[in-house]
Design a protein around this motif. Structure first.
Motif, PDB file in Angstrom:
ATOM      1  N   UNK A   1      17.736  61.695  72.283  1.00  0.00           N
ATOM      2  CA  UNK A   1      17.701  60.166  71.890  1.00  0.00           C
ATOM      3  C   UNK A   1      17.313  60.403  70.524  1.00  0.00           C
ATOM      4  N   UNK A   2      16.148  61.128  70.021  1.00  0.00           N
ATOM      5  CA  UNK A   2      15.779  61.215  68.757  1.00  0.00           C
ATOM      6  C   UNK A   2      16.767  61.912  67.871  1.00  0.00           C
ATOM      7  N   UNK A   3      17.449  62.953  68.471  1.00  0.00           N
ATOM      8  CA  UNK A   3      18.486  63.506  67.541  1.00  0.00           C
ATOM      9  C   UNK A   3      19.544  62.632  67.260  1.00  0.00           C
ATOM     10  N   UNK A   4      19.926  61.849  68.307  1.00  0.00           N
ATOM     11  CA  UNK A   4      21.116  60.893  67.914  1.00  0.00           C
ATOM     12  C   UNK A   4      20.819  59.764  66.894  1.00  0.00           C
ATOM     13  N   UNK A   5      19.550  59.512  66.955  1.00  0.00           N
ATOM     14  CA  UNK A   5      19.078  58.559  66.012  1.00  0.00           C
ATOM     15  C   UNK A   5      18.989  59.102  64.747  1.00  0.00           C
ATOM     16  N   UNK A   6      18.450  60.338  64.532  1.00  0.00           N
ATOM     17  CA  UNK A   6      18.439  61.012  63.338  1.00  0.00           C
ATOM     18  C   UNK A   6      19.870  61.201  62.912  1.00  0.00           C
ATOM     19  N   UNK A   7      20.733  61.571  63.569  1.00  0.00           N
ATOM     20  CA  UNK A   7      22.126  61.846  63.040  1.00  0.00           C
ATOM     21  C   UNK A   7      22.733  60.503  62.815  1.00  0.00           C
ATOM     22  N   UNK A   8      22.694  59.472  63.428  1.00  0.00           N
ATOM     23  CA  UNK A   8      23.074  58.143  62.838  1.00  0.00           C
ATOM     24  C   UNK A   8      22.579  57.401  61.675  1.00  0.00           C
ATOM     25  N   UNK A   9      21.213  57.701  61.557  1.00  0.00           N
ATOM     26  CA  UNK A   9      20.602  57.211  60.217  1.00  0.00           C
ATOM     27  C   UNK A   9      20.900  58.210  59.117  1.00  0.00           C
ATOM     28  N   UNK A  10      21.209  59.335  59.283  1.00  0.00           N
ATOM     29  CA  UNK A  10      21.412  60.482  58.078  1.00  0.00           C
ATOM     30  C   UNK A  10      22.933  60.120  57.680  1.00  0.00           C
ATOM     31  N   UNK A  11      23.941  59.844  58.795  1.00  0.00           N
ATOM     32  CA  UNK A  11      25.159  59.798  58.430  1.00  0.00           C
ATOM     33  C   UNK A  11      25.423  58.404  57.848  1.00  0.00           C
ATOM     34  N   UNK A  12      24.655  57.447  58.175  1.00  0.00           N
ATOM     35  CA  UNK A  12      24.890  56.191  57.464  1.00  0.00           C
ATOM     36  C   UNK A  12      24.546  56.277  56.124  1.00  0.00           C
ATOM     37  N   UNK A  13      22.995  56.753  55.867  1.00  0.00           N
ATOM     38  CA  UNK A  13      22.638  56.766  54.486  1.00  0.00           C
ATOM     39  C   UNK A  13      23.262  57.928  53.655  1.00  0.00           C
ATOM     40  N   UNK A  14      23.983  58.940  54.183  1.00  0.00           N
ATOM     41  CA  UNK A  14      24.717  59.988  53.238  1.00  0.00           C
ATOM     42  C   UNK A  14      25.988  59.231  52.823  1.00  0.00           C
ATOM     43  N   UNK A  15      26.783  58.551  53.920  1.00  0.00           N
ATOM     44  CA  UNK A  15      28.061  57.839  53.613  1.00  0.00           C
ATOM     45  C   UNK A  15      27.492  56.700  52.368  1.00  0.00           C
TER      46      UNK A  15
END
Length: 61
Positions: A1-15
């Motif tokens: 779950x942590x990895x998914x949240x990291x991926x989601x937040x990093x994806x949004x911030x990166x974009x």
């Protein structure tokens, strides 16, 4: 779950940070690098928690 949240937040911030200046492949590669770095950090923290005494980390295991 942590990895998914990291991926989601990093994806949004990166974009959001990159905007339309970079193509998708470049954005994806950068986000993937950040996620892997965050994942490694989380894995290290989890390994440290696992090595602690059962009573120290709040678990009754």
């Amino acid at each position: 779950m942590r990895r998914f949240l990291c991926l989601l937040s990093l994806t949004v911030s990166s974009l959001l940070a990159a905007g339309c200046q970079q193509d998708f492949d470049t954005q994806y590669a950068e986000t993937e690098r950040k996620v892997k770095a965050a994942e490694a950090k989380i894995d290290i923290e989890m390994a440290k928690e696992a090595k602690r005494e059962p009573g120290e980390n709040g678990n009754s295991d």
